[in-house]
Design an enzyme around this catalytic site. Sequence first.
Site, PDB file in Angstrom:
ATOM      1  N   GLU A   1     -14.382  -7.776   4.172  1.00 39.49           N
ATOM      2  CA  GLU A   1     -14.273  -7.145   2.854  1.00 39.49           C
ATOM      3  C   GLU A   1     -13.955  -8.175   1.770  1.00 39.49           C
ATOM      4  O   GLU A   1     -14.518  -8.140   0.666  1.00 39.49           O
ATOM      5  CB  GLU A   1     -13.180  -6.061   2.861  1.00 39.49           C
ATOM      6  CG  GLU A   1     -13.449  -4.898   3.796  1.00 39.49           C
ATOM      7  CD  GLU A   1     -12.779  -5.069   5.148  1.00 39.49           C
ATOM      8  OE1 GLU A   1     -12.446  -4.065   5.778  1.00 39.49           O
ATOM      9  OE2 GLU A   1     -12.596  -6.233   5.571  1.00 39.49           O
TER      10      GLU A   1
ATOM     11  N   GLY B   1       0.334  -9.935   7.396  1.00 37.49           N
ATOM     12  CA  GLY B   1      -0.094  -9.601   6.039  1.00 37.49           C
ATOM     13  C   GLY B   1       0.870  -8.700   5.302  1.00 37.49           C
ATOM     14  O   GLY B   1       1.199  -8.918   4.143  1.00 37.49           O
ATOM     15  N   ARG B   2       1.371  -7.660   5.976  1.00 37.84           N
ATOM     16  CA  ARG B   2       2.255  -6.698   5.311  1.00 37.84           C
ATOM     17  C   ARG B   2       3.644  -7.269   5.042  1.00 37.84           C
ATOM     18  O   ARG B   2       4.452  -6.659   4.343  1.00 37.84           O
ATOM     19  CB  ARG B   2       2.349  -5.421   6.140  1.00 37.84           C
ATOM     20  CG  ARG B   2       2.834  -5.643   7.571  1.00 37.84           C
ATOM     21  CD  ARG B   2       2.542  -4.411   8.424  1.00 37.84           C
ATOM     22  NE  ARG B   2       2.887  -4.563   9.830  1.00 37.84           N
ATOM     23  CZ  ARG B   2       2.116  -5.137  10.747  1.00 37.84           C
ATOM     24  NH1 ARG B   2       0.950  -5.666  10.402  1.00 37.84           N
ATOM     25  NH2 ARG B   2       2.496  -5.191  12.008  1.00 37.84           N
TER      26      ARG B   2
ATOM     27  N   LYS C   1     -12.766  -2.659  12.130  1.00 43.54           N
ATOM     28  CA  LYS C   1     -13.464  -3.853  11.660  1.00 43.54           C
ATOM     29  C   LYS C   1     -14.548  -4.279  12.649  1.00 43.54           C
ATOM     30  O   LYS C   1     -15.665  -4.626  12.256  1.00 43.54           O
ATOM     31  CB  LYS C   1     -12.471  -5.010  11.475  1.00 43.54           C
ATOM     32  CG  LYS C   1     -11.427  -4.799  10.391  1.00 43.54           C
ATOM     33  CD  LYS C   1     -10.508  -6.014  10.314  1.00 43.54           C
ATOM     34  CE  LYS C   1      -9.427  -5.855   9.271  1.00 43.54           C
ATOM     35  NZ  LYS C   1      -8.530  -7.040   9.225  1.00 43.54           N
TER      36      LYS C   1
ATOM     37  N   LYS D   1      -6.213 -15.204   5.487  1.00 43.07           N
ATOM     38  CA  LYS D   1      -5.593 -16.145   6.410  1.00 43.07           C
ATOM     39  C   LYS D   1      -6.636 -16.795   7.316  1.00 43.07           C
ATOM     40  O   LYS D   1      -6.651 -18.008   7.510  1.00 43.07           O
ATOM     41  CB  LYS D   1      -4.516 -15.440   7.233  1.00 43.07           C
ATOM     42  CG  LYS D   1      -3.767 -16.360   8.183  1.00 43.07           C
ATOM     43  CD  LYS D   1      -2.429 -15.778   8.632  1.00 43.07           C
ATOM     44  CE  LYS D   1      -2.503 -14.361   9.107  1.00 43.07           C
ATOM     45  NZ  LYS D   1      -1.180 -13.867   9.554  1.00 43.07           N
TER      46      LYS D   1
ATOM     47  N   HIS E   1       6.297  17.584  -9.931  1.00 46.94           N
ATOM     48  CA  HIS E   1       5.268  18.515 -10.405  1.00 46.94           C
ATOM     49  C   HIS E   1       4.066  18.534  -9.456  1.00 46.94           C
ATOM     50  O   HIS E   1       2.984  18.956  -9.847  1.00 46.94           O
ATOM     51  CB  HIS E   1       4.832  18.124 -11.816  1.00 46.94           C
ATOM     52  CG  HIS E   1       5.907  18.327 -12.839  1.00 46.94           C
ATOM     53  ND1 HIS E   1       6.052  19.503 -13.544  1.00 46.94           N
ATOM     54  CD2 HIS E   1       6.914  17.524 -13.246  1.00 46.94           C
ATOM     55  CE1 HIS E   1       7.091  19.405 -14.357  1.00 46.94           C
ATOM     56  NE2 HIS E   1       7.635  18.211 -14.193  1.00 46.94           N
TER      57      HIS E   1
ATOM     58  N   GLU F   1       1.824   0.634   9.780  1.00 42.86           N
ATOM     59  CA  GLU F   1       1.085  -0.388  10.521  1.00 42.86           C
ATOM     60  C   GLU F   1       2.010  -1.085  11.511  1.00 42.86           C
ATOM     61  O   GLU F   1       1.567  -1.520  12.581  1.00 42.86           O
ATOM     62  CB  GLU F   1       0.475  -1.407   9.550  1.00 42.86           C
ATOM     63  CG  GLU F   1      -0.573  -2.320  10.181  1.00 42.86           C
ATOM     64  CD  GLU F   1      -1.352  -3.113   9.148  1.00 42.86           C
ATOM     65  OE1 GLU F   1      -2.326  -2.571   8.583  1.00 42.86           O
ATOM     66  OE2 GLU F   1      -0.982  -4.279   8.891  1.00 42.86           O
TER      67      GLU F   1
END
Length: 526
Positions: free
Chosen positions: A218, A269-270, A502, A212, A387, A356
């Site tokens: 990253e 973002g999420r 960050k 954005k 399991h 978040e």
Amino acid sequence: MVNWNNLDTLKSYDALKNTATVNLVEAMTGANGAERVKKYSVPMAAGLDFNYAAKEVDDNILSALAALADEAQLAEKYEALYNGEVINTGEKRMVLHQLTRGQLGENVMADGVNKREFYVKEQQRIADFAKKVHSGEITNAKGEKFTTVVQIGIGGSDLGPRAMYLALENWAKKTGNFKMEAKFISNVDPDDASAVLNSVDVNRTIFILVSKSGTTLETLTNESFVTDALKKAGLEQGKHMIAVTSETSPLAKSDNYLEAFFMDDYIGGRYSSTSGVGGAVLSLAFGPDVFAQFLEGAAEEDKLAANKDMLKNPAMLDAMIGVYERNVLGYDSTTVLPYSQGLSRFPAHLQQLDMESNGKSVNRFGDPINYVTGPVIFGEPGTNGQHSFYQLLHQGTDIIPLQFIGFRNSQLGNDVNIQDSTSQQKLCANVAAQIVAFACGKKDENANKNFKGGRPSSIIIGDELNPKSLGALLAHFENKVMFQGFVWNINSFDQEGVQLGKVLAKKVLAHETDGALAEYSKLLNI
């Protein structure tokens, strides 16, 4: 008028705490349990149902929860959100992800434009672009069709879109909607980008850079990896890469990108899977019509979330039961267990969405709060979990509420009949058995084999995992998280806890460190 008050100031919260609890073992045993399964269920969008029979609730608790939802003005706050009020107090922004899939209220204007029209315009631009790629109107330099799409992003630019792609990949192959394979690069670990690049033909790959701001460290680092690979193959980045970014970012008008599609600061973002962040990769992979069906399912679920009656509002009901478990019963975790291989990465997306959003210890005005908020979220596809960590869920010292997700039919329809039942029937039998086993337990004189029960769960159940049901499922959890944030009077739409790491990482790289940060930098030889 909407009032924003802390949970512990609400009279209905005190009443809820004084309401008699439910003995789940007794409630779910025999005929009582059968009656509850029929009674405690509410329809969702796209043919889904939310069944909460195995939760520690009864009519009295539900009445107390409804009173709390009313006093906390959840319906009114949701209405304020979708009508464009500034709900994200930390960043002083509106919260508009619902507008990417439909119009619930009045026209929302921001930055001098109608935001619903803006999102529709970007969706149409993405759809037109995807169709040109699929038809061969847009090709590589040799005139060859692109066969693979790779998304470069991190956090919400990866987790949601990746989970949605994996959820629909098999469905698309069965129904003839599979257009291009999609892969994802997210981790700044160079092995991630290298592995993806080694698995594709870069000559016939189109890359989507998602940032954005256009400054995410990253993501830009991984872009450099891809740029280097393209150069080594004698290819131009500007012919193989598109951007999903804001109109004000440095990526917006760069010759390094074949095209740029726009998002804005009003979608976190999420919450961005129904924006261009998910729209570009899903439209290229499956076609824009499939993405439109996905949006349709989400929009239908958003409409249900606007219902002021908690018992007819699955997201609000799920949220309030979660608040009861967290703040009254004292459970600190929730596990999400999809009995569908397509949803293998859905719990990872929900980890970000929930933790978040609601991992906050101050209210929306920045004042400390005196009650617990968001739970720890974890999960894994169902039978794998059986399991693995189900041992702790069944017999551990902590009670951890469970959220099952299941479908009556498989996506591909391929199955075998072994010992008088199909694989899908065995899968569904496992879900039913686990719900009852967690709730009722099993007495045994051998302590190792004794199960106390009383472990609450709910299930979202549908016929098939497809674009529409996936959209409804996504919106349900987005709205659940939103409603819980409203009850706790926190801001579910910023993420300052993500930003700190960050900032410090940039200081390390610039060698502007002291104290412990300097010592850890030396230890890692940075």
